[in-house]
Scaffold this motif. Structure first.
Motif, short mmCIF file in Angstrom:
data_model
loop_
_atom_site.label_atom_id
_atom_site.label_comp_id
_atom_site.label_asym_id
_atom_site.label_seq_id
_atom_site.Cartn_x
_atom_site.Cartn_y
_atom_site.Cartn_z
N SER A 12 -5.90 8.75 7.45
CA SER A 12 -5.01 7.60 7.54
C SER A 12 -5.62 6.36 8.20
O SER A 12 -5.07 5.28 8.07
CB SER A 12 -3.74 7.98 8.29
OG SER A 12 -3.16 9.08 7.68
N ARG A 22 -5.62 2.04 4.20
CA ARG A 22 -4.68 1.12 4.86
C ARG A 22 -4.55 -0.23 4.15
O ARG A 22 -3.55 -0.91 4.29
CB ARG A 22 -5.12 0.87 6.31
CG ARG A 22 -5.25 2.14 7.13
CD ARG A 22 -5.39 1.86 8.61
NE ARG A 22 -4.14 1.41 9.18
CZ ARG A 22 -3.13 2.22 9.53
NH1 ARG A 22 -3.24 3.53 9.36
NH2 ARG A 22 -2.02 1.74 10.04
N THR A 39 2.04 1.83 8.63
CA THR A 39 1.39 0.86 7.77
C THR A 39 1.98 -0.52 8.05
O THR A 39 3.13 -0.61 8.48
CB THR A 39 1.60 1.22 6.27
OG1 THR A 39 1.23 0.11 5.45
CG2 THR A 39 3.05 1.55 5.95
N ARG A 50 -1.94 5.37 -2.61
CA ARG A 50 -2.13 6.23 -1.44
C ARG A 50 -1.43 7.56 -1.69
O ARG A 50 -0.25 7.74 -1.38
CB ARG A 50 -1.54 5.53 -0.20
CG ARG A 50 -1.78 6.30 1.04
CD ARG A 50 -1.21 5.65 2.27
NE ARG A 50 -1.52 6.49 3.41
CZ ARG A 50 -1.04 6.31 4.62
NH1 ARG A 50 -0.23 5.30 4.86
NH2 ARG A 50 -1.38 7.14 5.59
N LYS A 67 0.92 -1.14 0.00
CA LYS A 67 0.00 0.00 0.00
C LYS A 67 0.95 1.18 0.00
O LYS A 67 1.49 1.56 1.04
CB LYS A 67 -0.88 -0.04 1.24
CG LYS A 67 -1.96 1.02 1.21
CD LYS A 67 -3.09 0.60 0.29
CE LYS A 67 -4.07 1.73 0.08
NZ LYS A 67 -5.22 1.34 -0.76
#
Ligand code: NAD
Length: 481
Positions: free
Chosen positions: A377, A383, A409, A289, A254
């Motif tokens: 977030s 996530r 993360t 992201r 991610k």
């Protein structure tokens, strides 16, 4: 149609239970091939063949120069078959033909790189503390390798494993994803043509929880190399514990793409787009992201949305297409579930979110390029790995905040950031805890550089010198003269 059977001990063979699987084109669901669907028994046969080929000593003791020559031959054959291979990859995955051609060029380059590396490591002499003795450290092939690959880059991911294993002198059993076996079968044909001895290269087909699990569990397999999802990676790691086999894992990602206010605006917008919509976001290192500094945020989002609207969605075989379908109906359902979750979580759907209106695309597994703003977030859409054409945008104020949020993360595959400030380049690239960090670029990889993840994005490294070392054991030879 391509030979749709497995390859075990130098022979093309159907499944021991006679089962077959229909391989579909994700663009329209049409049948592309019908291939053997193996099971545990077939995997056991392939493991036994690879074991014999390794233990008989012929292959691991083949001079490294000859192993390099065979790999160079394989690179030549990939180049000869470039167009065929690219077409098969597009039919199997839906990605554009142009992307498939780039993949095949990379595959040929990977075989060539490891062809050149096969004979470069002659070991080292180390200082023995004892008079009248000598000490050498040499690398030896690890043995029989199970190699399990995913559907998003079927041949590219297989070549990351196959080339270094063969350079090192290992024998191998390849297990492509059950839904995208065609280019792995074709490279197996090319390996046969190149002249690999029986049992050195084996290819088995079938479901992961059976064929793949057998490779991971077997006491006769010395190393398992896996690319795929984190959950499967954990299952494989547990299975591998039985005989403490070596484990190499390339798992999900991610990946934050951080745009500071002093970035080169146009270049950063371009790359933000490519970072995600290449192969419809089905890339482990996709920059889904997006984090944009407050002062630039609104202008950036506006420019991005304008560009996203122009992405041409369609058949990967059509030269005008910029983004193909998702791999399967199941995968599309997963992406659509995430879109629904994001909306429930309070993210703003700024663009896309649905399927194309064009009736010509109705039988394909399409999701339109999708943009979520007002993300924060803790949202699942931010996530978790969606693996689809979906960007989430988060707003940040300070550099410290951006870095802390990016590092917060469970993944750690790759990250990129955009700035013109040299001090920030140094600070942020040191602070980001990811296997690859791009400064003023995104999604760049090449065979010379190691690839792999921090945290749950994996274990070990592929590509580069390190990718070859994964397939070796170190031996210290102490000689009392
Ligand atoms: P997946 O984990 O579902 O399957 C990958 C492979 O594992 C397939 O060949 C499958 O048949 C096999 N498999 C499934 N269950 C198994 C089991 N119990 N035992 C052994 N083998 C099993 O992954 P996927 O959906 O094919 O691929 C997508 C995932 O791959 C994404 O998470 C993506 O991020 C990851 N990926 C990572 C990289 C990287 O370099 N880090 C590259 C490409 C893809």
């Amino acid at each position: 149609m391509i030979n749709g059977t497995m390859y075990i001990d130098g022979k093309w063979t159907g499944s021991s239970c006679g089962a077959t699987r229909r391989i579909e084109n994700p663009f329209d669901g049409s049948e592309v091939a019908n291939v053997a669907e193996g099971g545990r028994e077939d995997a056991r046969e392939a493991i036994a063949a690879a074991r014999r080929a390794f233990d008989s000593g012929g292959w691991p003791q083949t001079p490294a120069v000859e192993r390099g020559r065979l790999l160079a031959r394989l690179a030549d054959l990939v180049e000869r078959e470039r167009e065929n291979l690219a077409r098969l990859e597009t039919l199997d995955t839906g990605k554009t033909l142009e992307e498939s051609r780039w993949d095949m060029d990379d595959v040929a380059g990977i075989f060539r790189y490891y062809a050149g590396m096969a004979d470069k490591d002659a070991g080292e002499i180390i200082a023995s503390p004892n008079p009248g003795t000598s000490s050498r450290v040499v690398r030896e092939p690890v043995g029989v390798c199970g190699q399990i690959s995913p559907w998003n880059y079927p041949l590219l991911q297989a070549s990351w494993k196959m080339a270094p294993a063969l350079a090192a002198g290992c024998t191998l059993i390849m297990k492509p994803s059950e839904i995208t076996p065609l280019t792995t079968l074709k490279i197996t044909e090319l390996a046969e043509e190149a002249g690999y001895p029986p049992g050195v290269v084996n290819t088995v087909l079938g479901p992961g929880p059976e064929v793949g699990a057998e490779l991971a569990e077997s006491a006769d397999v010395d190393l398992i190399s896996f690319t795929g999802g984190v959950a499967t990676g954990k299952t494989i790691m547990r299975a591998a514990a039985g005989n403490v086999k070596r484990v190499a894992l390339e798992l999900g990602g991610k990946n934050p793409n951080i745009v500071f206010a002093d970035a080169d605006f146009d270049v950063a917008v371009d790359h933000a787009l490519n970072a995600v919509f290449f192969h419809a976001g089905q890339i482990c290192s996709a920059g889904t992201r997006l984090m944009v500094q407050d002062a630039l945020h609104d202008r950036f989002v506006e420019a991005l949305a304008a560009r996203m609207k122009r992405i041409k969605v369609g058949n990967g075989l059509d030269a005008a297409t910029e983004m193909g379908p998702l791999i399967s109906a199941d995968h599309r359902a997963k992406v659509e579930r995430y879109i629904a979750i994001a909306r429930r979580e309070g993210a703003t759907l700024a663009l896309g979110g649905g399927r194309p209106e064009d009736p010509a695309l109705a039988n394909g597994h399409f999701v339109m390029p999708t943009l979520f703003t007002d993300c924060d977030s803790h949202m699942r859409i931010v996530r978790e790995e969606v693996f689809g054409p979906v960007i989430t945008v988060e707003r940040f104020v300070t550099e410290k905040e951006a870095v802390a949020r990016a590092n917060d993360t469970t993944y750690g595959l790759s990250a990129g950031f955009w700035t013109r400030d040299p001090d920030r380049m140094a600070r942020v690239s040191a602070a980001l805890r990811f296997g690859t960090v791009w400064v003023n670029d995104f999604n760049v990889y090449f065979v010379q550089a190691p690839w792999g993840g921090y945290r749950q994005s994996g274990l070990g490294r592929e590509l580069g010198r390190q990718g070859l070392e994964e397939y070796t054991e170190l031996k210290h030879i102490y000689h009392n003269h």
